[in-house]
Design a protein around this motif. Sequence first.
Motif, PDB file in Angstrom:
ATOM      1  N   LEU A 543       5.643  -5.668   6.266  1.00  0.00           N
ATOM      2  CA  LEU A 543       4.220  -6.112   6.109  1.00  0.00           C
ATOM      3  C   LEU A 543       4.257  -7.484   6.658  1.00  0.00           C
ATOM      4  O   LEU A 543       4.200  -8.315   6.689  1.00  0.00           O
ATOM      5  N   ASP A 544       4.360  -7.169   8.298  1.00  0.00           N
ATOM      6  CA  ASP A 544       4.261  -8.526   8.988  1.00  0.00           C
ATOM      7  C   ASP A 544       2.804  -8.494   9.410  1.00  0.00           C
ATOM      8  O   ASP A 544       2.006  -8.729  10.627  1.00  0.00           O
ATOM      9  N   TRP A 545       2.612  -9.807   8.996  1.00  0.00           N
ATOM     10  CA  TRP A 545       1.425 -10.455   8.217  1.00  0.00           C
ATOM     11  C   TRP A 545       0.716 -10.927   9.839  1.00  0.00           C
ATOM     12  O   TRP A 545      -0.018 -10.960  10.340  1.00  0.00           O
ATOM     13  N   ASP A 546       1.424 -12.179  10.506  1.00  0.00           N
ATOM     14  CA  ASP A 546       1.234 -12.043  11.714  1.00  0.00           C
ATOM     15  C   ASP A 546       1.153 -11.704  13.214  1.00  0.00           C
ATOM     16  O   ASP A 546      -0.208 -11.769  14.189  1.00  0.00           O
ATOM     17  N   HIS A 547       1.724 -10.502  12.642  1.00  0.00           N
ATOM     18  CA  HIS A 547       1.721  -9.188  13.969  1.00  0.00           C
ATOM     19  C   HIS A 547       0.915  -7.588  13.448  1.00  0.00           C
ATOM     20  O   HIS A 547       0.792  -7.132  14.450  1.00  0.00           O
ATOM     21  N   LYS A 548       0.243  -8.190  12.700  1.00  0.00           N
ATOM     22  CA  LYS A 548      -0.210  -7.397  11.930  1.00  0.00           C
ATOM     23  C   LYS A 548       0.098  -6.317  11.781  1.00  0.00           C
ATOM     24  O   LYS A 548      -0.752  -4.879  12.276  1.00  0.00           O
ATOM     25  N   LYS A 549       1.041  -6.009  11.598  1.00  0.00           N
ATOM     26  CA  LYS A 549       1.983  -4.287  11.459  1.00  0.00           C
ATOM     27  C   LYS A 549       2.425  -3.923  10.053  1.00  0.00           C
ATOM     28  O   LYS A 549       3.168  -4.996   9.333  1.00  0.00           O
ATOM     29  N   ALA A 550       2.199  -3.020   9.831  1.00  0.00           N
ATOM     30  CA  ALA A 550       2.927  -2.437   8.726  1.00  0.00           C
ATOM     31  C   ALA A 550       4.136  -1.413   8.688  1.00  0.00           C
ATOM     32  O   ALA A 550       3.915  -0.542   8.994  1.00  0.00           O
ATOM     33  N   TYR A 551       5.632  -1.423   8.593  1.00  0.00           N
ATOM     34  CA  TYR A 551       6.156  -0.265   8.977  1.00  0.00           C
ATOM     35  C   TYR A 551       6.242   0.578   6.968  1.00  0.00           C
ATOM     36  O   TYR A 551       7.325  -0.596   6.519  1.00  0.00           O
ATOM     37  N   VAL A 552       6.356   1.394   7.760  1.00  0.00           N
ATOM     38  CA  VAL A 552       6.171   1.982   5.819  1.00  0.00           C
ATOM     39  C   VAL A 552       7.375   3.614   6.825  1.00  0.00           C
ATOM     40  O   VAL A 552       7.885   4.184   7.645  1.00  0.00           O
ATOM     41  N   ARG A 553       8.219   4.289   5.769  1.00  0.00           N
ATOM     42  CA  ARG A 553       8.957   5.523   5.703  1.00  0.00           C
ATOM     43  C   ARG A 553       8.881   5.873   4.340  1.00  0.00           C
ATOM     44  O   ARG A 553       8.513   6.190   3.412  1.00  0.00           O
ATOM     45  N   GLU A 554       8.636   7.111   4.785  1.00  0.00           N
ATOM     46  CA  GLU A 554       8.094   8.604   3.592  1.00  0.00           C
ATOM     47  C   GLU A 554       8.983   8.711   2.884  1.00  0.00           C
ATOM     48  O   GLU A 554      10.309   8.582   2.842  1.00  0.00           O
ATOM     49  N   VAL A 555       8.217   8.869   1.437  1.00  0.00           N
ATOM     50  CA  VAL A 555       9.242   8.658   0.197  1.00  0.00           C
ATOM     51  C   VAL A 555       8.156   9.865  -0.872  1.00  0.00           C
ATOM     52  O   VAL A 555       7.684  10.371  -0.441  1.00  0.00           O
ATOM     53  N   ASP A 556       9.201  10.247  -2.162  1.00  0.00           N
ATOM     54  CA  ASP A 556       8.803  11.140  -2.681  1.00  0.00           C
ATOM     55  C   ASP A 556       8.830  10.961  -4.176  1.00  0.00           C
ATOM     56  O   ASP A 556      10.311  10.903  -4.866  1.00  0.00           O
ATOM     57  N   VAL A 557       7.631  10.158  -4.949  1.00  0.00           N
ATOM     58  CA  VAL A 557       8.200   9.531  -5.955  1.00  0.00           C
ATOM     59  C   VAL A 557       7.392   9.519  -6.477  1.00  0.00           C
ATOM     60  O   VAL A 557       6.224   9.643  -6.575  1.00  0.00           O
ATOM     61  N   GLU A 558       7.498   9.764  -8.475  1.00  0.00           N
ATOM     62  CA  GLU A 558       6.406   9.183  -9.329  1.00  0.00           C
ATOM     63  C   GLU A 558       5.757   8.834  -9.537  1.00  0.00           C
ATOM     64  O   GLU A 558       5.215   8.542 -10.753  1.00  0.00           O
ATOM     65  N   TYR A 559       5.267   7.283  -8.921  1.00  0.00           N
ATOM     66  CA  TYR A 559       4.226   6.507  -9.003  1.00  0.00           C
ATOM     67  C   TYR A 559       3.860   6.055  -8.088  1.00  0.00           C
ATOM     68  O   TYR A 559       4.118   6.323  -7.153  1.00  0.00           O
ATOM     69  N   TYR A 560       2.213   5.845  -8.183  1.00  0.00           N
ATOM     70  CA  TYR A 560       1.594   4.527  -7.409  1.00  0.00           C
ATOM     71  C   TYR A 560       1.909   3.002  -7.447  1.00  0.00           C
ATOM     72  O   TYR A 560       2.495   2.034  -8.816  1.00  0.00           O
ATOM     73  N   THR A 561       1.745   1.967  -6.480  1.00  0.00           N
ATOM     74  CA  THR A 561       1.044   0.661  -6.620  1.00  0.00           C
ATOM     75  C   THR A 561      -0.200   0.120  -6.765  1.00  0.00           C
ATOM     76  O   THR A 561      -0.859   1.129  -6.763  1.00  0.00           O
ATOM     77  N   ASP A 562      -0.867  -1.226  -7.789  1.00  0.00           N
ATOM     78  CA  ASP A 562      -1.284  -1.321  -7.728  1.00  0.00           C
ATOM     79  C   ASP A 562      -1.417  -2.727  -8.150  1.00  0.00           C
ATOM     80  O   ASP A 562      -0.142  -3.239  -8.653  1.00  0.00           O
ATOM     81  N   ALA A 563      -2.193  -3.508  -7.341  1.00  0.00           N
ATOM     82  CA  ALA A 563      -1.835  -5.127  -6.597  1.00  0.00           C
ATOM     83  C   ALA A 563      -2.962  -6.013  -8.103  1.00  0.00           C
ATOM     84  O   ALA A 563      -4.026  -5.769  -7.522  1.00  0.00           O
ATOM     85  N   ASN A 564      -2.566  -6.687  -8.082  1.00  0.00           N
ATOM     86  CA  ASN A 564      -3.512  -7.939  -8.998  1.00  0.00           C
ATOM     87  C   ASN A 564      -4.023  -8.812  -7.896  1.00  0.00           C
ATOM     88  O   ASN A 564      -3.022  -9.382  -7.100  1.00  0.00           O
ATOM     89  N   LEU A 565      -4.843  -8.744  -7.188  1.00  0.00           N
ATOM     90  CA  LEU A 565      -5.904 -10.082  -7.193  1.00  0.00           C
ATOM     91  C   LEU A 565      -6.374 -10.827  -7.855  1.00  0.00           C
ATOM     92  O   LEU A 565      -7.044 -11.218  -8.440  1.00  0.00           O
ATOM     93  N   ALA A 566      -5.847 -12.408  -7.080  1.00  0.00           N
ATOM     94  CA  ALA A 566      -6.315 -13.708  -7.380  1.00  0.00           C
ATOM     95  C   ALA A 566      -7.563 -14.182  -7.262  1.00  0.00           C
ATOM     96  O   ALA A 566      -8.134 -14.070  -5.274  1.00  0.00           O
TER      97      ALA A 566
END
Length: 749
Positions: A543-566
């Motif tokens: 995630l290139d925060w300064d230039h507002k770009k997220a680079y992604v690649r296709e995957v096949d996994v058996e989980y998802y992600t959940d982020a904690n926010l303060a």
Amino acid sequence: MIKKKALSDLIQELRANPNIINWHEIEPQEAKTKPIPASVDSRIKAALNKRGIAELYSHQFTAYETLQKGENIVAVTPTASGKTLCYNLPVLQSIAADDTSRALYLFPTKALAQDQRSELSEIINEMGIDIKSYTYDGDTSPAIRQIVRQAGHIVITNPDMLHSAILPHHTKWVSLFENLKYIVIDELHTYRGVFGSHVANVVRRLKRICKFYGSSPLFICTSATIANPKQLAEQLTGNPMRLIDDNGAPRGRKHFVFYNPPIVNKALNIRKSSTVEVNSLAKEFLRNKIQTIIFARSRVRVEIILSHIQELVKNDIGSKSIRGYRGGYLPKQRREIERGLREGEILGVVSTNALELGVDIGQLQVCIMTGYPGSVASTWQQAGRAGRRHGEALILMVASSTPIDQYIVQNPEYFFDRSPECARINPENLIILVDHLRCAAYELPFQKEEEFGPLDVTDIMEYLVEEKVLHQNGDTFYWADQSFPASNISLRSASQENVVIIDQSNIANIKVIGEMDRFSAMTLLHDEAIYLHEGVQYQVEKLDWDHKKAYVREVDVEYYTDANLAIQLKVLEIDRTSQRDTVSVNYGDVTVNAIPTIFKKIKLTTFENIGSGPINLPEEELHTSAAWLELKVIDPEIGIKTLEQLLLGIANVLKHIVPVLVMCDRNDIHVVSQIKAAHTQLPTIFIYDHYPGGIGLAEDVYKRIDEVKNAAKNLIQKCACKEGCPSCIGTEISGINGKQRSIQLLSQF
């Protein structure tokens, strides 16, 4: 050879299944018809007769007659009840009577626009009249675009294309705007939240341009069943509407069944996988050659179910009789599958909600849903895919272990006894409104005191003059900037500064697949996040925060992600408050300061935490609207640590309940608990709109707080666990019965 069983036999066998927890029957209904009106052109009547239509259903007849009187309409009837004729008939009649007449069709997706064009072309060919209908979207070639602009009687497009390619270049569309008689907005219920708020402003711009060219088109809206179709249509179009909901289409007997898989882990209250159960149920129907549609929540799930079922039935009916259907399939492939279903060659189809919208696949006998589709309206849309006109049909909803699935199947009265959800929009959201005023000023100069929809926007125009975006000359505001405003505005997001998502799975074909507002990107597009796009799983590589770009690649996994926010919440203003004995309920404006801390990897089937990692991003600020509950009286027996855990558990339940009640996506609204809120130092639960400026969701929560509270209590009470689990409050709370204590605490609210 094994004798094939009829659907009625399989229904009787299913009644004895111990996992069935609710069986609801919908009585059959005869068709209500009226003769085709005498004013309809004889060539149209002949074309309809060729298609086996000798009379109109009552709702089609009422729609036609109402439009002839010059009233706008919103037609609301179930899936496959012939809504298309509600707009095609008056539009074709108008062009048959006057060759200069024009119509604009808006569909929420490109695929749906292509489908509708195919059906329209068939009727036009049978009529023998030279009526030109074209789709105008990103795939339309430059040569065809010119023909569409000059000669298209019916232009079929989507709101994004109207916003960015048609309205800013209206001078190339003079023949359309001068002669526009009808604007068709299909699948009205999809225009809600941020998307609907944007589209309402696009329609204001469209009406402004029509007025400039001297036309005043009628609106024809069609919708699936929602609680407020007339209100939504009037908000979206700014015009008074006549509601047509006298469904005249016939239907056979329908069995609507809730199926809850058996528990395999008592301690955690985890049930057998809904996917495994769906495979086994679908196999029975398909082996007996009963045409079946299976809905899954994501592309990945579609492919998993499809491969399993093909394997299970290949010896009985051959794997080619079962097909998948989702976004990403080529149009030619989709047309072939639709035709195979209509003609009965294809016995089974596994689909995402792509087949929930009005694509014509005929009527199947069985519909199986893998989990709750997310709203009452969507569930009825999917259920409408099953049921031949006079035959019996079966709809099976197979629940997963998630709190919301369990709530729905344990509370069938919630689903069957209440009307579907209200669809909400807020076209006056200041960020969205200012964006579209920029676009409108680019399209045509604004006069002082000119209204935009119901609003006097002179103050905003003067602000844009100060910002050097507009130039004022006398009473007129002119565009004065070098930019092309529509290109920077996404109809799917409330804020301008979006993070662009770039798919680099294939180095030879690196492409942009979407964008997301910055605030959401912090938790959904951080490094290593699993991002779902149209059901496909992608891992965020950077995630290139300064230039507002997220680079992604296709995957096949058996989980998802959940982020904690303060999260720090600061109350800016209290607009409304309701004082009760032990709690105060409030609604107003808040500032949310958020900094992501860690992310967790959570297994899809069991919701176990299987890993975590840090997130390194700067703090973000969001101004939005919120509803919040402050606990004024605290039981002295409950320690601070326990109270904090109880509030977290209740927030977890509300996170699942609230989106169902206010008809929004889970990411549209956030729930946060604080043991000491900054403005009062009291234990507080905040429910806030996850969009700058808010879109009206938190306000609805405030108005319906008792309904929200009771639904949350109900979910916890009916959960099969003893002391708390991932299907209700999230986890057990050490030292106390967290489940019981949570219910007691909710009773105080």
